[in-house]
Design a protein around this motif. Structure first.
Motif, PDB file in Angstrom:
ATOM      1  N   ASN A   1      49.831  27.443  47.492  1.00 24.56           N
ATOM      2  CA  ASN A   1      50.348  27.510  46.134  1.00 24.56           C
ATOM      3  C   ASN A   1      49.337  28.090  45.150  1.00 24.56           C
ATOM      4  O   ASN A   1      48.237  27.557  44.988  1.00 24.56           O
ATOM      5  N   ASP A   2      49.744  29.197  44.533  1.00 22.85           N
ATOM      6  CA  ASP A   2      48.940  29.862  43.493  1.00 22.85           C
ATOM      7  C   ASP A   2      47.560  30.295  43.988  1.00 22.85           C
ATOM      8  O   ASP A   2      47.232  30.131  45.151  1.00 22.85           O
ATOM      9  N   TRP A   3      46.733  30.825  43.065  1.00 21.30           N
ATOM     10  CA  TRP A   3      45.466  31.424  43.514  1.00 21.30           C
ATOM     11  C   TRP A   3      44.559  30.393  44.153  1.00 21.30           C
ATOM     12  O   TRP A   3      43.810  30.716  45.083  1.00 21.30           O
TER      13      TRP A   3
ATOM     14  N   ALA B   1      35.995  43.510  41.123  1.00 22.90           N
ATOM     15  CA  ALA B   1      36.023  42.041  41.125  1.00 22.90           C
ATOM     16  C   ALA B   1      36.631  41.560  42.431  1.00 22.90           C
ATOM     17  O   ALA B   1      37.198  42.341  43.200  1.00 22.90           O
ATOM     18  N   ILE B   2      36.499  40.269  42.626  1.00 24.03           N
ATOM     19  CA  ILE B   2      37.237  39.635  43.717  1.00 24.03           C
ATOM     20  C   ILE B   2      38.458  38.991  43.090  1.00 24.03           C
ATOM     21  O   ILE B   2      38.343  38.262  42.103  1.00 24.03           O
ATOM     22  N   ASN B   3      39.613  39.305  43.621  1.00 25.47           N
ATOM     23  CA  ASN B   3      40.850  38.755  43.079  1.00 25.47           C
ATOM     24  C   ASN B   3      41.499  37.906  44.183  1.00 25.47           C
ATOM     25  O   ASN B   3      42.030  38.436  45.162  1.00 25.47           O
ATOM     26  N   THR B   4      41.412  36.601  43.997  1.00 29.67           N
ATOM     27  CA  THR B   4      41.840  35.689  45.071  1.00 29.67           C
ATOM     28  C   THR B   4      43.343  35.790  45.334  1.00 29.67           C
ATOM     29  O   THR B   4      43.786  35.781  46.486  1.00 29.67           O
ATOM     30  N   LEU B   5      44.116  35.887  44.270  1.00 31.87           N
ATOM     31  CA  LEU B   5      45.569  35.946  44.462  1.00 31.87           C
ATOM     32  C   LEU B   5      45.966  37.230  45.183  1.00 31.87           C
ATOM     33  O   LEU B   5      46.857  37.234  46.042  1.00 31.87           O
ATOM     34  N   LYS B   6      45.276  38.315  44.851  1.00 29.87           N
ATOM     35  CA  LYS B   6      45.547  39.581  45.554  1.00 29.87           C
ATOM     36  C   LYS B   6      45.309  39.407  47.056  1.00 29.87           C
ATOM     37  O   LYS B   6      46.096  39.865  47.894  1.00 29.87           O
ATOM     38  N   GLY B   7      44.227  38.697  47.394  1.00 33.77           N
ATOM     39  CA  GLY B   7      43.951  38.427  48.810  1.00 33.77           C
ATOM     40  C   GLY B   7      45.111  37.684  49.448  1.00 33.77           C
ATOM     41  O   GLY B   7      45.513  37.977  50.574  1.00 33.77           O
ATOM     42  N   GLY B   8      45.670  36.717  48.711  1.00 40.27           N
ATOM     43  CA  GLY B   8      46.804  35.951  49.232  1.00 40.27           C
ATOM     44  C   GLY B   8      48.034  36.830  49.413  1.00 40.27           C
ATOM     45  O   GLY B   8      48.759  36.715  50.410  1.00 40.27           O
ATOM     46  N   ILE B   9      48.249  37.741  48.465  1.00 42.76           N
ATOM     47  CA  ILE B   9      49.453  38.587  48.539  1.00 42.76           C
ATOM     48  C   ILE B   9      49.400  39.504  49.762  1.00 42.76           C
ATOM     49  O   ILE B   9      50.403  39.716  50.433  1.00 42.76           O
ATOM     50  N   ILE B  10      48.212  40.022  50.061  1.00 48.17           N
ATOM     51  CA  ILE B  10      48.186  40.995  51.161  1.00 48.17           C
ATOM     52  C   ILE B  10      47.935  40.364  52.532  1.00 48.17           C
ATOM     53  O   ILE B  10      48.015  41.056  53.537  1.00 48.17           O
ATOM     54  N   THR B  11      47.600  39.088  52.574  1.00 50.96           N
ATOM     55  CA  THR B  11      47.379  38.499  53.899  1.00 50.96           C
ATOM     56  C   THR B  11      48.444  37.468  54.286  1.00 50.96           C
ATOM     57  O   THR B  11      48.535  37.094  55.454  1.00 50.96           O
TER      58      THR B  11
END
Ligand code: ADQ
Length: 605
Positions: free
Chosen positions: A242-244, A318-328
């Motif tokens: 759930n979320d970032w 930057a490091i974008n944690t939510l982006k990591g979640g979206i692509i993995t």
């Protein structure tokens, strides 16, 4: 982008061999399969890609010699896996159909969240993670929720396991309640702090990235390592991140576990409750996350010049944690169909719209439900007088009078009483209420606001109360009993949110016969049906665009109906009261998403 591999999404296999009932092949079956030895391609849709006919049910076999040493305890386990697939689906033998209210296929589900009500809550995320899991458990799934242990929680029991993650020891506390395994991750330095969940008076905590990376990895270890009363959950799980804060669950799953053959049958669904908060940190923090270096690209994010606001972003990197979640993650879902569409547009995507569009085929919106036990006017312990549809008028009037009395407002049944509950920030549009106040409070009305957040808007609340002492109250603070009293006592609820992924307060309001006045955006547009005086339909007033004029016009319409057409107003209240906001419908929709997630190959492996 380097360092991560995306498995191209493929249409479901339609060959006859796949049309019968299949279960994921066990690891020992995979090891025994000659094709597996030759090609190591065992994560597909049909028999030779890791699925086997479901003849004996899926049970104990969770052993493999290829596991990494860290999970060797799992390999050696001889006790049957508690995998609930073993029990089979709830099918009525006389009709061959699923039993109403029960899941067709049962899953082991693991929610990962930074907050979970009633133990920890700063907003709707806590509400959802405290109420959707019991709804899924009631439908037959085995459900675990993992959240940080921000303080000692009564009734929880320490589990006999301490492991080291990211260089720090963590332990777990457990409680089984409402059919759910609630697990709290303890690391006194990280989670138990005198301030709030995410920060204190000095601002947000500097180590939030590390804290929630710890939570995410602790969540991935829990099904493998924790011996719970029903046994281990094992590898065949569905993670809901759930979320970032929990997005690293998907990244670790893809980058640290699957490459070692662990969790090959597990899937991770990213649930987005608010895209605005993405967990953005300086690139140098990557090394604290314990990921192989070639996974940097999965989290890297390059901001275009006009969006470079954070002082920590070097040349926009930057490091974008939510982006990591979206692509993995294997699938992405959000909390209303309207918001699922909005986040794919430049207006609602907060920079991530392109990525989200690229995953549109795996992106769904499911409307939130509400906790029927906590938000039920018939049994609500916080309110003055409990009521239901037939005792509505009396109950509502009693709660209105009690609220006016408690807050020192003139006790008048005839005056329209407006309420607002929410974070005081850009999203919730509290500034629009303050701007509308001079016009609104020039009418014969009362207004009660409850919220906490940005200091300027908190000052605005105090201004409101000081300027209109006999008409308005601006309560600065977070107070759950007061939020129930406002929901039950007010006639109308204000929700001028600029964007709203789903929104819960309008659902609570309708459940209590309080009529929402809301900006037609995201989940508000999906749940508040505009009042149509000609055919007597609708459950509130909506306005668009989100401007002062449109908001004022909606307020004027609401006031006109309240004063001049009390019967229509009463009918509006009754329609809201009767609206089904329970989790059951949403839970069934989630189950469909779970099935799709399991049916497809892992997105990133
Ligand atoms: N001062 C206060 N005192 C007491 N209670 C207070 C309070 N301020 C807020 N609350 C409570 O916190 C919750 C807020 O719910 P929202 O749906 O508005 O959530 P929020 O924007 O945090 O969450 C995000 O996640 C949720 C869940 O998915 C989405 O509905 C939403 O659109 C999205 O922005 C409600 O239960 C409300 O009563």
């Amino acid at each position: 982008m380097s360092g991560w591999q995306v498995v191209v999404h493929r249409a479901p296999c339609t060959t006859p061999v796949c049309s019968t009932s299949y279960r994921p092949a066990t690891l020992s079956e995979r090891a025994a399969c000659p094709q597996q030895r030759q090609r190591n391609l065992h994560s597909g849709l049909c028999r030779h890609r890791g699925y086997a006919p479901d003849l004996a049910g899926c049970g104990a076999e969770q052993s493999s010699s290829s596991f990494v040493a860290r999970v060797s305890s799992l390999e050696q386990s001889t006790s049957p896996s508690p995998n609930v697939h073993a029990e089979g689906p709830d099918i009525d033998p006389s009709t061959g159909q699923a039993i109403p209210g029960k899941a067709k296929t049962r899953f082991n589900i693991v929610f990962v969240s930074s907050e979970v009500a009633p133990w920890s809550k700063t907003g709707g995320l806590g509400d959802v993670c405290g109420s959707l899991p019991p709804a899924l458990a009631a439908r037959g799934h085995r459900v675990m929720v993992i959240a940080p242990m921000y303080k000692e929680y009564k009734g929880t029991k320490a589990l006999d396991l301490e492991i080291e993650i990211l260089g720090t020891p963590i332990s777990y506390y457990h409680l089984h309640e409402r059919g759910v395994d609630w697990l709290f991750v303890d690391n006194p330095g990280c989670f138990q702090r005198p301030g709030g969940l995410y920060g204190d008076t000095a601002g947000t905590y500097g180590d939030n990235q590390y804290r929630f990376a710890l939570l995410s990895q602790a969540a991935l270890e829990a099904p493998l390592q924790l011996q719970l009363p029903g046994g281990r959950y094992g590898e065949d799980c569905l993670f809901i991140a759930n979320d970032w804060h929990a997005s690293m669950t998907a990244v670790y799953l893809a980058g640290k576990y699957r490459p070692h053959g662990v969790y090959s049958d597990a899937r991770c669904i990213l649930a987005i409750h608010n895209l605005r908060h993405q967990g953005v940190f300086p690139p140098g923090t990557f090394k604290t996350l314990g990921l192989p270096g070639n996974w940097y690209g999965s989290l890297e994010w390059q901001y275009p010049p006009h969006q470079r606001q954070g002082a920590y972003e070097e040349e926009g990197r930057a490091i974008n944690t939510l982006k990591g979640g979206i692509i993995t993650s294997d699938r992405v879902c959000t909390v209303s169909p309207g918001y699922a569409w909005e986040i794919q547009t430049p207006e609602g995507g907060w920079g991530l719209e392109g990525l989200l569009r690229s995953r549109a085929y795996a992106l769904n919106g499911v409307l939130n439900g509400i906790d029927d036990e906590e938000w039920n006017p018939q049994s609500d312990p916080h309110i003055d007088t409990q009521y239901n549809g037939s005792t509505f008028s009396r109950g509502k009037a009693a709660n209105k009078a009690a609220l006016q009395r408690e807050l020192g407002l003139p006790e008048r049944p005839d005056v329209p009483l407006f309420g607002f509950i929410g974070r005081l920030d850009y999203q919730k549009g509290a500034d629009l209420i303050l701007a509308a106040a001079p016009w609104l409070l020039a009418q014969d009305v009362q207004l009660i606001c409850l919220g906490t957040g940005e200091s300027g808007l908190e000052g605005g609340m105090r201004w409101l109360e000081n300027t209109y002492p006999d008409k308005a109250r601006g309560w600065v603070g977070f107070n759950v009993p007061m939020s129930h009293k406002i929901t039950a006592g007010c006639d109308l609820q204000l929700m001028p949110s600029r964007f709203e992924p789903c929104g819960l307060n309008q659902l609570y309001a309708m459940r209590y016969g309080t009529v929402p006045v809301a900006h037609a955006t995201g989940g508000l547009r999906d749940t508040v049906l505009p009042f149509n005086p000609w055919d007597g339909t609708g459950t509130g007033w909506t306005f668009s665009p989100c401007t002062q004029e449109a908001f004022t016009s909606a307020l004027a319409n609401a006031l006109q109906t309240f004063h001049a057409h009390p019967d229509s107003f009463h009918a509006l209240q009754q329609r809201g009261l009767r609206r089904d906001s329970s989790w059951n419908k949403a839970a069934a929709e989630y189950e469909q998403i779970f099935e799709w997630a399991k049916f497809d190959r892992p997105y990133c492996s």
